[in-house]
Design an enzyme around this catalytic site. Sequence first.
Site, mmCIF file in Angstrom:
data_model
loop_
_atom_site.group_PDB
_atom_site.id
_atom_site.type_symbol
_atom_site.label_atom_id
_atom_site.label_comp_id
_atom_site.label_asym_id
_atom_site.label_seq_id
_atom_site.Cartn_x
_atom_site.Cartn_y
_atom_site.Cartn_z
ATOM 1 N N GLY A 31 42.030 51.299 62.851
ATOM 2 C CA GLY A 31 42.385 51.866 64.149
ATOM 3 C C GLY A 31 43.656 51.276 64.720
ATOM 4 N N LEU A 33 46.020 53.135 65.752
ATOM 5 C CA LEU A 33 46.833 53.898 64.801
ATOM 6 C C LEU A 33 48.287 54.023 65.239
ATOM 7 C CD1 LEU A 33 44.316 56.784 63.915
ATOM 8 C CD2 LEU A 33 44.640 54.568 62.777
ATOM 9 N N HIS A 37 49.941 54.779 59.727
ATOM 10 C CA HIS A 37 48.599 55.296 59.417
ATOM 11 C C HIS A 37 48.642 56.829 59.343
ATOM 12 C CE1 HIS A 37 47.324 51.536 61.768
ATOM 13 N NE2 HIS A 37 46.810 51.338 60.573
ATOM 14 N N LYS A 151 52.525 48.606 52.620
ATOM 15 C CA LYS A 151 52.651 47.523 53.598
ATOM 16 C C LYS A 151 51.703 46.367 53.245
ATOM 17 C CE LYS A 151 52.774 45.559 57.828
ATOM 18 N NZ LYS A 151 51.458 45.059 58.019
#
Length: 288
Positions: A31, A33, A37, A151
């Site tokens: 989350g 976000l 994402h 990442k």
Amino acid sequence: MIICKRIKDIEKQLVALRKEGKKVSFAPTMGALHSGHISLVKARQKAGWVTVCSIFVNPTQFNDKADFEKYPITIEGDIMKLIEAGCDILFLPTVAEMYPDGFENKKPVDFGFLAQTLEGEHRPGHFDGMAQIVEKLLRIVKPDTLYMGQKDYQQQLIVSKLIEKRKLPTKLIAYPTLREKDGLAMSSRNVRLDAHSRKVAVQLSKVLRASMQKVESNRLKKQPIDAAAIMNTAKAALAKHPEFEVEYYELRDAANLQPVTTIAPKQKVVALVAAKIGGVRLIDNMVG
Ligand code: AMP
């Protein structure tokens, strides 16, 4: 977008969709976000595919209790972003739903060196917790494709091993790191940086880029590349900013994260960094 909080509900939805012949792609997240994402959610949108995103801040992968407690939660904004991105199903379970029998992992996968070095060394237990939750999620969602970000370079190598060792029917696709305009890798933790730390944080990507440019230019000149010299230059550049508490800066083989001394002309390498700034731990990497 359908929101499922219970395992049995998402399984029911997916069984019905699979009966219609639909394929499933999946992006697991914690989350808070950001566009990085969302790029994973959008990447999967081949016509007719079902896109699933999960949001679950997994307690077992946080070795640092304070980091877990301070992890940003922005669920309402996240839901809006996912709807906008065209996500079909959001899986939003509770801790009790994912760990009904407690946190113990009875049969952890042994990832060997891959999970002991770098992040594994500095965040003991992190990869066991991460692999534990990713395996649970993969067994629930059973995606055809799993999208993860470069990442978290070491993480996607470990998940690839997890899929191989557990013989899961999922293909992992690693997606490029999305960056802010100045080059800072997008991260949910960036919102915790104060203005000064945010300004200095950009040096991580600058130094990584400089290292990879050095690798590239030596490669073009067909000169041997001295990894230690490149790492020392990078560490010296970061040391100019006392705000950083550097945990590691390493040049490694991109396939297995083994240390490199002289880089062979065709050898793919990755420069990886982890550093704390203003109490926030950031990681970044570049491959070349
Ligand atoms: P997290 O919510 O931090 O666990 O990340 C969920 C997924 O998003 C992981 O596969 C990450 O590698 C990926 N991700 C995180 N930051 C970025 C970024 N800046 N660009 C692309 N993917 C990212």
